[in-house]
Design a protein around this motif. Structure first.
Motif, mmCIF file in Angstrom:
data_model
loop_
_atom_site.group_PDB
_atom_site.id
_atom_site.type_symbol
_atom_site.label_atom_id
_atom_site.label_comp_id
_atom_site.label_asym_id
_atom_site.label_seq_id
_atom_site.Cartn_x
_atom_site.Cartn_y
_atom_site.Cartn_z
ATOM 1 N N PRO A 33 -11.547 0.234 -2.740
ATOM 2 C CA PRO A 33 -11.694 1.279 -1.751
ATOM 3 C C PRO A 33 -12.961 2.698 -2.312
ATOM 4 N N ILE A 34 -12.999 2.722 -3.573
ATOM 5 C CA ILE A 34 -13.882 3.762 -4.005
ATOM 6 C C ILE A 34 -15.132 3.384 -3.700
ATOM 7 N N VAL A 35 -15.683 2.110 -3.784
ATOM 8 C CA VAL A 35 -17.012 1.834 -3.381
ATOM 9 C C VAL A 35 -17.135 1.894 -1.828
ATOM 10 N N SER A 58 -7.569 14.075 4.392
ATOM 11 C CA SER A 58 -7.769 13.184 5.756
ATOM 12 C C SER A 58 -8.365 11.793 5.133
ATOM 13 N N GLY A 59 -9.204 11.795 4.384
ATOM 14 C CA GLY A 59 -9.862 10.459 3.806
ATOM 15 C C GLY A 59 -10.454 9.531 5.031
ATOM 16 N N GLU A 60 -10.896 8.484 4.645
ATOM 17 C CA GLU A 60 -11.369 7.653 5.667
ATOM 18 C C GLU A 60 -10.159 6.936 6.359
ATOM 19 N N ILE A 61 -9.826 7.479 7.487
ATOM 20 C CA ILE A 61 -8.495 6.953 8.054
ATOM 21 C C ILE A 61 -8.644 5.302 8.274
ATOM 22 N N ILE A 62 -9.761 4.888 8.902
ATOM 23 C CA ILE A 62 -9.929 3.536 9.476
ATOM 24 C C ILE A 62 -9.815 2.557 8.163
ATOM 25 N N VAL A 63 -10.689 3.059 7.174
ATOM 26 C CA VAL A 63 -10.846 2.201 5.846
ATOM 27 C C VAL A 63 -9.463 2.123 5.308
ATOM 28 N N ALA A 64 -8.736 3.278 5.136
ATOM 29 C CA ALA A 64 -7.206 3.233 4.619
ATOM 30 C C ALA A 64 -6.353 2.401 5.381
ATOM 31 N N VAL A 65 -6.422 2.309 6.859
ATOM 32 C CA VAL A 65 -5.733 1.484 7.554
ATOM 33 C C VAL A 65 -6.037 -0.073 7.376
ATOM 34 N N VAL A 66 -7.280 -0.308 7.128
ATOM 35 C CA VAL A 66 -7.818 -1.713 7.239
ATOM 36 C C VAL A 66 -7.542 -2.359 5.805
ATOM 37 N N MET A 67 -7.687 -1.555 4.832
ATOM 38 C CA MET A 67 -7.158 -1.882 3.468
ATOM 39 C C MET A 67 -5.866 -1.579 3.060
ATOM 40 N N ASN A 68 -5.052 -1.136 3.889
ATOM 41 C CA ASN A 68 -3.645 -0.976 3.746
ATOM 42 C C ASN A 68 -3.329 0.071 2.640
ATOM 43 N N LEU A 69 -4.043 0.951 2.475
ATOM 44 C CA LEU A 69 -4.020 2.002 1.329
ATOM 45 C C LEU A 69 -2.802 2.879 1.494
ATOM 46 N N PRO A 70 -2.039 3.320 0.358
ATOM 47 C CA PRO A 70 -0.898 4.177 0.650
ATOM 48 C C PRO A 70 -1.292 5.653 0.378
#
Length: 327
Positions: free
Chosen positions: A197-199, A265-277
Motif C-alpha cells: 500500500p505504501i508503494v 481520508s487516504g485513498e479510499i478505493i485503494v483501501a477498499v481494494v486492498m482491504n486495509l484497516p
C-alpha cells in the motif's frame, strides 16, 4: 512570528466552524436518512415496522430539525470530546475512529517518506542531467505513475505478489496473524505486506513531485546567484544543495497542507481494494448509509487537518525560504 501564529490560529476557529456547518448540511442533503436506508436494506426480510422506526428515530434524534441535531453533535464534541453514536454499528464514533486512525497515520507517514525519498533525488537528477537518457526514463516513469489509477496498480501488484511470490494479499497481515497478539513473527509479516500500500498510494504523489521538482530546479539552475557562486569556486555539489535545491524545496514543504488530510481520508478505493484497516472504507460506508455522525466526524477531522497542515507548511516555508515574509 508570534503575531503571525496568533492571527492564523484565530482565523482557524471560524474556518473550522463554517466547515463543520457545511459538512453537516451536505451530509443531510440526500433525500431520506439512515432509517430510510435501513428500511430499504430490510425490505426483503419484512421491512422496518413503524414502531421500531419511531423508536430508532427518537433514540438518534432523527425527527428533530437539522440545526438541533447539529448543536447536539457540536456540544458533545466541544464539552465531552464525544462524536456521537454510529447509527449502523450502534457504538460510539470515538471507538470506530481511533481504532483505525493508528493504521491510517502509520501508512500515510511511511508513504510520505517514500514520496520524498523517491521524488527528491530523481527530480534533482532529471534537472541536472536534463535531456539525458536517465531524464527521459524518469519522465516516462513519471507519466506512467500519473496516468495509471492507484486501484489498478494495486490489483496488478496483488496479482503478481500472489501468483509469483506466493504472498497472501489483502490486509496488512496474513490471515493466521489477524487475531494473534503482537510478536516478532507478526511484525515481520506486517513488513512483508505494508510495503505494497505504501508503494501504491505513493506512486502518483512521487510522480507529480518529480515533475514539480525538475521544473522548479531548472528555473533556478541558471539564475545569476548560481552563476556568481560558481564563479567564486564553489563546488558543484555544494552549490547545488546550498542554493537552487533549497529554493526548489518549497513545493515539498507546501505538500504538508494536503498530506495531513490524506492521513485520515487516504485513498479510499485503494483501501477498499486492498482491504486495509484504515478510515477510508469506514468513511465510504458511512456516506453510503447516511451515518451522519460517523461521516461528519471523519470529514471534520479531515478539514481540521487541512487547516493545520496549511499553517504548518506556511511556517516551514517562511523558515526555509528567506524571501517569504510574514507581512
Amino acid at each position: 512570528m508570534i503575531q503571525f501564529l496568533y492571527r492564523r490560529i484565530l482565523y482557524m476557529i471560524p474556518t473550522v466552524f463554517l466547515v463543520s456547518v457545511v459538512t453537516f448540511a451536505i451530509i443531510q442533503l440526500p433525500p431520506g436518512d439512515y432509517l430510510d436506508t435501513l428500511a430499504a436494506e430490510l425490505a426483503d426480510s419484512g421491512g422496518l415496522d413503524e414502531g421500531t422506526r419511531q423508536a430508532l428515530a427518537d433514540q438518534y434524534g432523527l425527527g428533530q430539525p437539522m440545526w438541533i441535531q447539529y448543536l447536539k453533535w457540536m456540544r458533545g464534541i466541544l464539552f465531552h470530546w464525544d462524536f456521537g453514536i454510529s447509527f449502523e454499528k450502534n457504538v460510539p464514533v470515538n471507538d470506530l475512529i481511533w481504532d483505525r486512525l493508528g493504521w491510517t497515520f502509520g501508512i500515510s507517514v511511511l508513504t510520505l517518506l517514500f514520496i520524498w525519498m523517491t521524488a527528491l533525488p530523481i527530480g534533482i537528477y532529471s534537472a541536472v542531467k536534463k535531456y539525458s537518457v536517465g531524464d527521459y526514463v524518469a519522465t516516462f516513469l513519471g507519466f506512467i505513475g500519473l496516468a495509471v489509477p492507484n486501484f489498478l496498480l494495486a490489483l496488478v501488484m496483488m496479482y503478481v505478489a500472489f501468483k509469483y511470490f506466493g504472498q497472501s494479499v489483502g490486509g496488512l497481515v496474513s490471515p493466521e496473524y489477524l487475531d494473534q497478539p503482537w510478536s516478532w513473527a507478526k511484525f515481520v509479516d506486517l513488513l512483508k505486506h505494508i510495503w505494497m500500500p505504501i508503494v501504491v498510494v505513493g506512486t502518483s504523489g512521487a510522480a507529480a513531485l518529480i515533475r514539480i521538482m525538475r521544473a522548479n530546479l531548472l528555473d533556478e539552475l541558471y539564475r545569476p546567484y548560481v552563476v556568481t557562486a560558481r564563479a567564486k569556486g564553489m563546488s558543484e555539489f555544494q552549490l547545488l544543495l546550498r542554493y537552487p535545491v533549497r529554493v526548489a524545496l518549497n513545493p515539498f514543504i507546501s505538500t504538508i497542507g494536503w498530506i495531513l488530510p490524506t492521513l485520515v481520508s487516504g485513498e479510499i478505493i485503494v483501501a477498499v481494494v486492498m482491504n486495509l484497516p484504515t478510515t477510508g472504507p469506514l468513511l465510504l460506508r458511512a456516506l453510503l448509509v447516511q451515518d451522519m455522525y460517523l461521516a461528519g466526524s471523519l470529514i471534520l477531522i479531515v478539514s481540521l487537518l487541512t487547516v493545520l497542515g496549511t499553517l504548518i507548511s506556511d511556517l516551514l516555508l517562511a523558515w526555509i525560504d528567506p524571501r517569504i515574509r510574514y507581512q
